[in-house]
Design a protein around this motif. Structure first.
Motif, PDB file in Angstrom:
ATOM      1  N   GLN A  75       0.799   5.579   5.623  1.00 40.70           N
ATOM      2  CA  GLN A  75       0.026   6.454   4.747  1.00 40.70           C
ATOM      3  C   GLN A  75      -0.581   7.597   5.569  1.00 40.70           C
ATOM      4  OE1 GLN A  75      -0.751   6.244   1.304  1.00 40.70           O
ATOM      5  NE2 GLN A  75       0.914   4.783   1.170  1.00 40.70           N
ATOM      6  N   ARG A  76       0.283   8.469   6.080  1.00 42.11           N
ATOM      7  CA  ARG A  76      -0.177   9.536   6.960  1.00 42.11           C
ATOM      8  C   ARG A  76      -1.109  10.517   6.240  1.00 42.11           C
ATOM      9  NH1 ARG A  76       2.065   9.473  11.719  1.00 42.11           N
ATOM     10  NH2 ARG A  76       1.254  11.571  12.152  1.00 42.11           N
ATOM     11  N   GLY A  77      -0.821  10.779   4.968  1.00 34.57           N
ATOM     12  CA  GLY A  77      -1.678  11.685   4.213  1.00 34.57           C
ATOM     13  C   GLY A  77      -3.088  11.139   4.079  1.00 34.57           C
ATOM     14  N   LEU A  85       0.133  -4.087  -9.513  1.00 36.87           N
ATOM     15  CA  LEU A  85       0.917  -5.066  -8.766  1.00 36.87           C
ATOM     16  C   LEU A  85       0.040  -6.195  -8.229  1.00 36.87           C
ATOM     17  CD1 LEU A  85       3.287  -2.663  -6.790  1.00 36.87           C
ATOM     18  CD2 LEU A  85       3.833  -4.034  -8.816  1.00 36.87           C
ATOM     19  N   GLY A  86      -1.196  -5.859  -7.864  1.00 46.16           N
ATOM     20  CA  GLY A  86      -2.103  -6.877  -7.354  1.00 46.16           C
ATOM     21  C   GLY A  86      -2.510  -7.886  -8.416  1.00 46.16           C
ATOM     22  N   LEU A 135       0.813  -1.218   0.000  1.00 42.89           N
ATOM     23  CA  LEU A 135       0.000   0.000   0.000  1.00 42.89           C
ATOM     24  C   LEU A 135       0.847   1.268   0.000  1.00 42.89           C
ATOM     25  CD1 LEU A 135      -2.778  -1.009   2.561  1.00 42.89           C
ATOM     26  CD2 LEU A 135      -2.886  -1.069   0.066  1.00 42.89           C
ATOM     27  N   SER A 136       2.152   1.118  -0.199  1.00 42.98           N
ATOM     28  CA  SER A 136       3.029   2.290  -0.174  1.00 42.98           C
ATOM     29  C   SER A 136       2.736   3.253  -1.317  1.00 42.98           C
ATOM     30  CB  SER A 136       4.492   1.849  -0.220  1.00 42.98           C
ATOM     31  OG  SER A 136       4.730   1.006  -1.334  1.00 42.98           O
ATOM     32  N   ASP A 137       2.227   2.735  -2.430  1.00 44.01           N
ATOM     33  CA  ASP A 137       1.850   3.577  -3.569  1.00 44.01           C
ATOM     34  C   ASP A 137       0.503   3.080  -4.083  1.00 44.01           C
ATOM     35  OD1 ASP A 137       1.530   5.048  -5.852  1.00 44.01           O
ATOM     36  OD2 ASP A 137       3.480   4.588  -6.724  1.00 44.01           O
ATOM     37  N   ALA A 164      -7.527   4.947  -9.127  1.00 39.78           N
ATOM     38  CA  ALA A 164      -6.277   4.781  -8.399  1.00 39.78           C
ATOM     39  C   ALA A 164      -6.519   4.485  -6.924  1.00 39.78           C
ATOM     40  CB  ALA A 164      -5.412   6.034  -8.543  1.00 39.78           C
ATOM     41  N   ALA A 165      -7.616   5.016  -6.360  1.00 40.19           N
ATOM     42  CA  ALA A 165      -7.895   4.830  -4.939  1.00 40.19           C
ATOM     43  C   ALA A 165      -8.570   3.500  -4.654  1.00 40.19           C
ATOM     44  CB  ALA A 165      -8.775   5.967  -4.428  1.00 40.19           C
ATOM     45  N   THR A 166      -9.124   2.869  -5.683  1.00 40.49           N
ATOM     46  CA  THR A 166      -9.826   1.594  -5.480  1.00 40.49           C
ATOM     47  C   THR A 166      -9.051   0.419  -6.072  1.00 40.49           C
ATOM     48  OG1 THR A 166     -11.115   1.959  -7.510  1.00 40.49           O
ATOM     49  CG2 THR A 166     -12.083   2.729  -5.432  1.00 40.49           C
ATOM     50  N   GLY A 167      -7.767   0.621  -6.333  1.00 34.08           N
ATOM     51  CA  GLY A 167      -6.967  -0.411  -6.984  1.00 34.08           C
ATOM     52  C   GLY A 167      -6.900  -1.712  -6.212  1.00 34.08           C
ATOM     53  N   LEU A 168      -6.766  -1.622  -4.886  1.00 35.42           N
ATOM     54  CA  LEU A 168      -6.673  -2.835  -4.071  1.00 35.42           C
ATOM     55  C   LEU A 168      -7.948  -3.655  -4.177  1.00 35.42           C
ATOM     56  CD1 LEU A 168      -5.098  -4.507  -1.976  1.00 35.42           C
ATOM     57  CD2 LEU A 168      -6.168  -3.100  -0.197  1.00 35.42           C
TER      58      LEU A 168
END
Length: 300
Positions: A159-161, A90-91, A81-83, A205-209
């Motif tokens: 993921q502090r942001g 990658l998944g 989850l770093s990017d 991009a936010a729902t990639g996982l």
């Protein structure tokens, strides 16, 4: 209890993988953790060992599976989850490599895959991740306690942001839904946060996982060359919880039979109980299923 099994766990370091290893060891099974850099020892008692393997090396993983004398294999793989922008690519690549390694190996025992809640179907035969307004609409419906959990999880992953964004989202929703005497002063900022949140949470991009987990299910549907079982966690999955040993399992028939998972949740510790029960019983071969359990027993 059945005779002890020798079980390979792909991805033993993740929040789900750790609980699966703990549960297997607590029942007397032998566990081999497999990942690029698996833990070489385990903090809890039991017969645990590790084998390092980069999942991009399909031949190497296939050889490990062929030669490992495993009674069962569990995949708790998830991309880093770093990017978040890279999570889908990658998944999908990782799940695909694992599938090819399984099918190209001589291992033909049961294979259990842990996916994501986005694969669950509503009664209208629409998957959660295809529902209109996903994922903003569904985040907006989450209780405060789950948003607190999600913020904590993001901070845990560095993921502090994103963790800060979740806290702002919770505040903005509260400003609109439960206004106080001075809420109107901050309403323009709250509305701005919610607009930004809608744009972010409907961005691929936010729902990639979640989307890569749905792709993993698609990879296995229709496969009959080997035994497999695919678990989609409920929408409110939480880690660092409590093991109660209680859960309800639902087979997803594509017509909403597993819809309770869209509104409910489970602790990873109890989901691991359900997974290891399935490892021992192998009752859901070639099925997509999910499970729910008690949550809210612990504050974040």
């Amino acid at each position: 209890m059945p005779n002890p099994f020798r079980v390979a766990v792909l991805g033993p370091k993740g929040q789900c993988g750790q609980c699966i290893v703990d549960e297997l060891l607590s029942r007397g099974h032998t566990v081999v953790g497999i990942s690029r850099s698996p833990p070489t020892s385990w903090p809890k008692p039991g017969e645990y060992s590790a084998t390092a393997c980069d999942f991009s090396n399909i031949a190497a993983l296939g050889a490990i599976l062929s030669e490992g004398r495993f009674d069962a294999v569990v995949s708790a793989f998830a991309p880093p989850l770093s990017d978040l922008k890279e999570a889908y690519r990658l998944g999908v690549k990782g799940h695909g490599n694992i599938k090819m390694a399984i099918l190209r190996s001589s291992y033909r025992g049961p294979f259990f895959i842990v996916g994501g809640a986005g694969s669950l179907y509503y009664k209208q035969k629409v998957q959660l991740c295809d529902d209109e307004g996903f994922a903003f609409k569904h985040w907006y419906a989450w209780p405060d306690v789950h948003l607190d959990y999600m913020a904590t999880r993001m901070f845990d992953h560095g993921q502090r942001g994103f963790g800060t964004f979740i806290k702002l989202f919770k505040w903005a929703r509260g400003n609109v839904q439960n206004p106080g005497w001075l809420s109107w002063l901050f309403r323009p900022f709250a509305n701005l946060v919610l607009r930004k949140a809608r744009n972010l949470l409907t961005d691929p991009a936010a729902t990639g996982l979640i989307m890569c987990s749905r792709a993993a299910l698609t990879m296995w549907e229709g496969v009959r060359e080997t035994n497999w079982s695919f678990l989609s966690p409920p929408w409110q999955l939480r880690d660092k919880g409590i093991r109660t040993g209680k859960y309800k399992a639902f087979v997803d028939d594509g017509a909403g039979s597993a819809e309770p998972g869209i509104e409910n949740g489970i602790y990873n510790e109890d989901m691991a109980v359900a997974i290891v029960d399935e490892v021992e019983n192998n009752a859901l071969n070639h099925k997509h299923w999910m499970c729910t359990g008690p949550i809210g027993l612990k504050k974040w």
